[in-house]
Design a protein around this motif. Structure first.
Motif, PDB file in Angstrom:
ATOM      1  N   UNK A  35       0.843  -1.190   0.000  1.00 33.62           N
ATOM      2  CA  UNK A  35       0.000   0.000   0.000  1.00 33.62           C
ATOM      3  C   UNK A  35       0.882   1.245   0.000  1.00 33.62           C
ATOM      4  N   UNK A  36       0.244   2.420   0.014  1.00 33.95           N
ATOM      5  CA  UNK A  36       0.992   3.676  -0.080  1.00 33.95           C
ATOM      6  C   UNK A  36       1.889   3.901   1.135  1.00 33.95           C
ATOM      7  N   UNK A  37       1.493   3.440   2.310  1.00 33.03           N
ATOM      8  CA  UNK A  37       2.334   3.604   3.500  1.00 33.03           C
ATOM      9  C   UNK A  37       3.638   2.813   3.363  1.00 33.03           C
ATOM     10  N   UNK A  38       3.520   1.592   2.877  1.00 31.66           N
ATOM     11  CA  UNK A  38       4.711   0.758   2.714  1.00 31.66           C
ATOM     12  C   UNK A  38       5.638   1.331   1.647  1.00 31.66           C
ATOM     13  N   UNK A  47      16.040   7.323   1.192  1.00 37.29           N
ATOM     14  CA  UNK A  47      16.402   8.733   1.106  1.00 37.29           C
ATOM     15  C   UNK A  47      15.823   9.441  -0.107  1.00 37.29           C
ATOM     16  N   UNK A  48      14.730   8.932  -0.633  1.00 33.77           N
ATOM     17  CA  UNK A  48      14.094   9.531  -1.809  1.00 33.77           C
ATOM     18  C   UNK A  48      12.884  10.348  -1.369  1.00 33.77           C
ATOM     19  N   UNK A  49      12.847  11.595  -1.770  1.00 32.75           N
ATOM     20  CA  UNK A  49      11.750  12.484  -1.410  1.00 32.75           C
ATOM     21  C   UNK A  49      10.733  12.508  -2.538  1.00 32.75           C
ATOM     22  N   UNK A  50       9.481  12.277  -2.181  1.00 31.40           N
ATOM     23  CA  UNK A  50       8.393  12.354  -3.156  1.00 31.40           C
ATOM     24  C   UNK A  50       7.116  12.747  -2.432  1.00 31.40           C
ATOM     25  N   UNK A  51       6.158  13.263  -3.192  1.00 34.88           N
ATOM     26  CA  UNK A  51       4.887  13.684  -2.606  1.00 34.88           C
ATOM     27  C   UNK A  51       3.983  12.475  -2.375  1.00 34.88           C
ATOM     28  N   UNK A  52       3.126  12.567  -1.367  1.00 33.68           N
ATOM     29  CA  UNK A  52       2.171  11.514  -1.071  1.00 33.68           C
ATOM     30  C   UNK A  52       1.243  11.281  -2.265  1.00 33.68           C
ATOM     31  N   UNK A  53       0.871  12.339  -2.951  1.00 28.88           N
ATOM     32  CA  UNK A  53       0.001  12.187  -4.122  1.00 28.88           C
ATOM     33  C   UNK A  53       0.686  11.369  -5.218  1.00 28.88           C
ATOM     34  N   UNK A  55       2.901   8.971  -4.674  1.00 27.10           N
ATOM     35  CA  UNK A  55       2.880   7.586  -4.191  1.00 27.10           C
ATOM     36  C   UNK A  55       1.508   6.973  -4.440  1.00 27.10           C
ATOM     37  N   UNK A  56       0.445   7.729  -4.140  1.00 27.58           N
ATOM     38  CA  UNK A  56      -0.918   7.246  -4.397  1.00 27.58           C
ATOM     39  C   UNK A  56      -1.109   6.933  -5.883  1.00 27.58           C
ATOM     40  N   UNK A  57      -0.603   7.829  -6.733  1.00 24.63           N
ATOM     41  CA  UNK A  57      -0.731   7.628  -8.175  1.00 24.63           C
ATOM     42  C   UNK A  57       0.021   6.384  -8.646  1.00 24.63           C
ATOM     43  N   UNK A  58       1.190   6.126  -8.088  1.00 23.78           N
ATOM     44  CA  UNK A  58       1.953   4.929  -8.464  1.00 23.78           C
ATOM     45  C   UNK A  58       1.149   3.669  -8.191  1.00 23.78           C
ATOM     46  N   UNK A  59       0.479   3.648  -7.051  1.00 19.85           N
ATOM     47  CA  UNK A  59      -0.356   2.499  -6.699  1.00 19.85           C
ATOM     48  C   UNK A  59      -1.585   2.464  -7.614  1.00 19.85           C
ATOM     49  N   UNK A  60      -2.255   3.598  -7.759  1.00 22.99           N
ATOM     50  CA  UNK A  60      -3.485   3.675  -8.551  1.00 22.99           C
ATOM     51  C   UNK A  60      -3.268   3.229  -9.994  1.00 22.99           C
ATOM     52  N   UNK A  61      -2.129   3.600 -10.593  1.00 25.53           N
ATOM     53  CA  UNK A  61      -1.864   3.278 -11.996  1.00 25.53           C
ATOM     54  C   UNK A  61      -1.904   1.780 -12.287  1.00 25.53           C
TER      55      UNK A  61
END
Length: 188
Positions: A35-38, A47-53, A55-61
């Motif tokens: 899931x997005x939390x994992x 050490x990779x910075x990314x937005x929560x949105x 991460x959600x999109x990566x899962x959703x796709x």
């Protein structure tokens, strides 16, 4: 001496084992789903910075059953779709992360050129391997000691994929060949 087909089967078996290892590494809760939390925790660990949105999109796709997480079956399907995609239009953001995790065999947070060779060989073949390594690592010299962090790896892959997409012929960029005039007329 092993035949080319035997080497290919061995490499594919290793690829399947590395894919399962990557899934298990990302599945922090060990519940058989990502899931997005994992995924977010993986990014923090590496050490990779990314937005929560994002991460959600990566899962959703790639979430085929729309439950907000990826099962092992969805994960495998995503990987194989992207690996076999010749168009370049398959969503690749999660695939690129998975490639990094598969190549980072020691979980060091860095991928070496040598680590990346086996999986890239399967994807690009012997002929395209050096060019792809050059594209991502800036060199194909195994003695270079070149390593990339997740952020560097993702940036290199994204630049490579953008370049490949931009070089494709589209309806807007297509230029028909010049018309040839016939010097002799055909008689009926």
């Amino acid at each position: 001496m092993a035949t080319a087909a035997a080497r290919e089967r061995f490499a594919r078996k290793n690829e399947a084992a590395e894919l399962k290892r990557a899934f298990d590494a990302i599945d922090g809760k060990k519940d058989g789903k990502i899931d997005q939390d994992e995924l977010g925790r993986l990014f923090i660990k590496l050490g990779h910075t990314t937005r929560l949105s994002d991460i959600r999109d990566m899962i959703w796709e790639v979430d085929e059953d729309c439950d907000g997480s990826l099962s092992w079956i969805e994960f495998q399907a995503m990987y194989h779709r992207c690996r076999n995609d010749l168009t370049g239009y398959e969503p690749r953001r999660l695939f690129n992360v998975v490639q990094f995790v598969m190549n980072d065999k020691e979980s060091s947070g860095r991928v070496s050129l040598e680590d990346a060779m086996q999986i890239m060989y399967l994807r690009y073949g012997r002929g395209g391997l050096d060019a792809q390594l050059e594209e991502i690592f800036g060199t194909s010299d195994l003695n270079s000691g070149k390593t990339l962090s997740l952020t560097e790896f993702l940036h290199s892959l994204q630049q490579s994929q953008v370049k490949q997409l931009q070089s494709r012929v589209t309806a807007k960029t297509y230029k028909p060949p010049p018309l040839q005039t016939r010097s002799k007329r055909l008689s009926p």
